[in-house]
Write a protein that holds these residues in place. Structure first.
Motif, short mmCIF file in Angstrom:
data_model
loop_
_atom_site.label_atom_id
_atom_site.label_comp_id
_atom_site.label_asym_id
_atom_site.label_seq_id
_atom_site.Cartn_x
_atom_site.Cartn_y
_atom_site.Cartn_z
N LEU A 101 0.92 -0.49 -0.48
CA LEU A 101 -0.13 -0.20 -0.58
C LEU A 101 1.46 1.53 -0.34
CD1 LEU A 101 -3.08 1.25 -0.04
CD2 LEU A 101 -2.61 0.72 2.53
N MET A 102 1.70 1.57 0.96
CA MET A 102 2.59 2.32 0.66
C MET A 102 3.20 2.80 -0.40
SD MET A 102 4.23 1.85 4.36
CE MET A 102 5.91 2.71 3.76
N LYS A 103 4.04 1.17 -1.15
CA LYS A 103 4.28 2.03 -2.59
C LYS A 103 3.20 2.10 -3.53
CE LYS A 103 8.08 -1.29 -2.26
NZ LYS A 103 8.48 -3.11 -3.05
N VAL A 104 1.50 1.57 -3.87
CA VAL A 104 1.64 2.26 -4.09
C VAL A 104 0.92 3.49 -4.47
CG1 VAL A 104 -1.33 2.19 -4.93
CG2 VAL A 104 0.12 -0.15 -4.51
N CYS A 105 0.87 4.28 -2.93
CA CYS A 105 0.29 5.20 -2.58
C CYS A 105 1.94 6.64 -3.71
CB CYS A 105 0.24 5.65 -0.81
SG CYS A 105 -0.89 4.82 -0.66
N LEU A 106 2.89 6.00 -2.76
CA LEU A 106 4.51 7.12 -3.94
C LEU A 106 4.08 6.84 -4.86
CD1 LEU A 106 6.93 7.19 -2.77
CD2 LEU A 106 8.22 5.69 -3.51
N TYR A 107 3.56 5.78 -5.53
CA TYR A 107 3.63 5.64 -7.25
C TYR A 107 2.91 6.76 -8.06
CZ TYR A 107 6.83 1.79 -7.62
OH TYR A 107 7.88 0.95 -7.19
N SER A 148 1.34 9.27 -5.77
CA SER A 148 1.68 10.68 -5.75
C SER A 148 3.16 11.33 -7.18
CB SER A 148 2.65 10.83 -4.09
OG SER A 148 3.47 10.13 -3.89
N ASN A 149 3.71 10.08 -7.30
CA ASN A 149 4.72 10.65 -8.24
C ASN A 149 4.03 11.37 -9.24
OD1 ASN A 149 7.23 10.25 -6.46
ND2 ASN A 149 7.37 8.68 -7.59
N LEU A 150 3.07 9.79 -9.63
CA LEU A 150 2.23 10.80 -10.80
C LEU A 150 1.49 11.46 -10.71
CD1 LEU A 150 1.42 6.94 -11.65
CD2 LEU A 150 2.32 8.16 -12.88
N LEU A 151 0.85 11.95 -9.55
CA LEU A 151 -0.12 13.12 -10.05
C LEU A 151 0.78 14.46 -9.88
CD1 LEU A 151 -2.77 14.32 -8.83
CD2 LEU A 151 -1.85 14.33 -6.38
N CYS A 152 2.25 14.23 -9.27
CA CYS A 152 2.62 15.20 -8.68
C CYS A 152 4.02 15.19 -10.65
CB CYS A 152 4.74 15.07 -8.67
SG CYS A 152 3.94 15.48 -6.74
N CYS A 153 4.06 14.52 -11.29
CA CYS A 153 4.09 14.31 -12.90
C CYS A 153 2.86 15.03 -14.31
CB CYS A 153 4.70 13.85 -13.34
SG CYS A 153 6.28 12.41 -12.57
N SER A 154 2.05 14.87 -13.37
CA SER A 154 1.00 15.29 -14.58
C SER A 154 0.64 17.11 -14.20
CB SER A 154 0.20 14.47 -14.07
OG SER A 154 -0.89 14.90 -12.32
#
Length: 121
Positions: A102-108, A110-116
């Motif tokens: 779950l922590m890895k999914v949240c990290l990914y 948030s990264n996708l959100l920041c990149c978008s």
């Protein structure tokens, strides 16, 4: 069953009713899939109970199960509870990996959100 109330700064407790563990036939958590504090205790009649929280309901069921295993070794049913949370050992074994995933999914995410949100100029 204990009734609890507060008078000014003093807390009062009154024993309203007593049951014996040997008379307990079943604990019904009502819904294992939802987070609710309601459960039924089946003696010679059924008592509808409400715990302070869902966590306290599971703690109560675990405590009764352990007391039964230590002293009575009687076979009573615990139904409509999630076994993962009912057994202390299985809770920690199964959820440690789930938490990491779950922590890895949240990290990914948030990264996708920041990149978008980042605009290329």
């Amino acid at each position: 069953m204990v009734k609890h109330w507060r008078v000014d700064r003093e807390e009062k407790y009154e024993i309203v009713e007593k049951w014996f563990l040997k008379d307990l036939e079943m604990i019904d958590g009502k819904e294992a899939d939802t987070d609710n504090p309601y459960f039924d205790m089946h003696f010679h009649e059924v008592y509808n109970m409400e715990a302070y929280s869902c966590a306290s309901k599971y703690t109560f069921a675990r405590t009764l199960s352990k007391l039964n295993a230590m002293y009575l070794k009687k076979d009573f049913k615990i139904v409509n509870f999630d076994d993962t949370y009912l057994n202390d050992d299985s809770f920690w074994l199964s959820n440690n990996r789930d938490c990491l995933v779950l922590m890895k999914v949240c990290l990914y995410a948030s990264n996708l959100l920041c990149c978008s949100l980042y605009r290329l100029s």
